[in-house]
Design a protein around this motif. Structure first.
Motif, PDB file in Angstrom:
ATOM      1  N   PHE A 116      29.242  31.896  14.949  1.00 50.06           N
ATOM      2  CA  PHE A 116      29.565  30.925  13.919  1.00 50.06           C
ATOM      3  C   PHE A 116      28.420  29.934  13.773  1.00 50.06           C
ATOM      4  N   GLY A 117      27.845  29.892  12.590  1.00 49.37           N
ATOM      5  CA  GLY A 117      26.809  28.914  12.266  1.00 49.37           C
ATOM      6  C   GLY A 117      25.504  29.058  13.004  1.00 49.37           C
ATOM      7  N   PRO A 118      25.022  30.284  13.288  1.00 48.69           N
ATOM      8  CA  PRO A 118      23.776  30.372  14.052  1.00 48.69           C
ATOM      9  C   PRO A 118      22.589  29.802  13.277  1.00 48.69           C
ATOM     10  N   LYS A 119      21.812  28.969  13.965  1.00 49.13           N
ATOM     11  CA  LYS A 119      20.594  28.397  13.383  1.00 49.13           C
ATOM     12  C   LYS A 119      19.395  29.167  13.925  1.00 49.13           C
ATOM     13  N   ALA A 120      18.409  29.408  13.086  1.00 49.62           N
ATOM     14  CA  ALA A 120      17.198  30.110  13.505  1.00 49.62           C
ATOM     15  C   ALA A 120      16.151  29.151  14.056  1.00 49.62           C
ATOM     16  N   ASN A 121      16.216  27.903  13.634  1.00 48.63           N
ATOM     17  CA  ASN A 121      15.280  26.873  14.096  1.00 48.63           C
ATOM     18  C   ASN A 121      16.036  25.552  14.195  1.00 48.63           C
ATOM     19  N   TYR A 122      15.712  24.787  15.239  1.00 48.31           N
ATOM     20  CA  TYR A 122      16.303  23.460  15.373  1.00 48.31           C
ATOM     21  C   TYR A 122      15.370  22.613  16.224  1.00 48.31           C
ATOM     22  N   ARG A 123      15.046  21.421  15.742  1.00 47.37           N
ATOM     23  CA  ARG A 123      14.150  20.485  16.445  1.00 47.37           C
ATOM     24  C   ARG A 123      12.815  21.131  16.816  1.00 47.37           C
ATOM     25  N   GLY A 124      12.332  22.018  15.947  1.00 50.00           N
ATOM     26  CA  GLY A 124      11.061  22.679  16.187  1.00 50.00           C
ATOM     27  C   GLY A 124      11.129  23.866  17.127  1.00 50.00           C
TER      28      GLY A 124
END
Length: 133
Positions: A116-124
């Motif tokens: 659920f809601g996977p992010k590919a990039n976060y905070r660099g």
């Protein structure tokens, strides 16, 4: 009146699967508050230092009997209070998540199940997901 609708809901497998997915969606989007107690239990399962200032943490999240247990992965900045709705990069059904860092990207290994809601990039940080058996 609508036999095709009635038959779909009489199939226990569809109903159970739908309830798990709906519960996990509610958990992943609601900030995880148990409607009966207003609180959830967060247990740290794994923690990996990404940089001098960032840490990836996997959490087992239980919000009582009303929703299925899930696992969350958050990226936390040292010196900041963690905001799970902001810092959560993914939520999973179940409880098995492994984290590793190779200096370039965060590897999130997980058992089969819904993400659920996977992010590919976060905070660099670049994040890669891999399903394991």
């Amino acid at each position: 009146m609508f036999p095709h609708v009635t038959n779909r809901f009489n199939n226990g497998e569809i109903v159970r699967g739908s309830l798990v997915v709906l519960g996990c969606l509610a958990l992943a989007t609601s900030g995880c508050t148990d409607p009966l107690t207003g609180a959830c239990e967060y247990e740290i399962v794994d923690r990996v230092a990404l940089t001098d200032e960032l840490t990836a943490t996997s959490l087992s999240v239980g919000c009582g009997a009303t929703v299925a247990d899930t696992s969350w992965v958050v990226i936390e900045a040292d010196g900041e209070q963690t905001d799970y709705s902001r810092d959560r990069i993914v939520a999973f059904e179940g409880d098995h998540v492994e984290l590793s860092w190779d200096g370039q990207e965060l590897m999130v290994r997980h058992r089969a199940g819904q993400l659920f809601g996977p992010k590919a990039n976060y905070r660099g940080v670049h994040i890669r997901y891999e399903q394991i058996d």
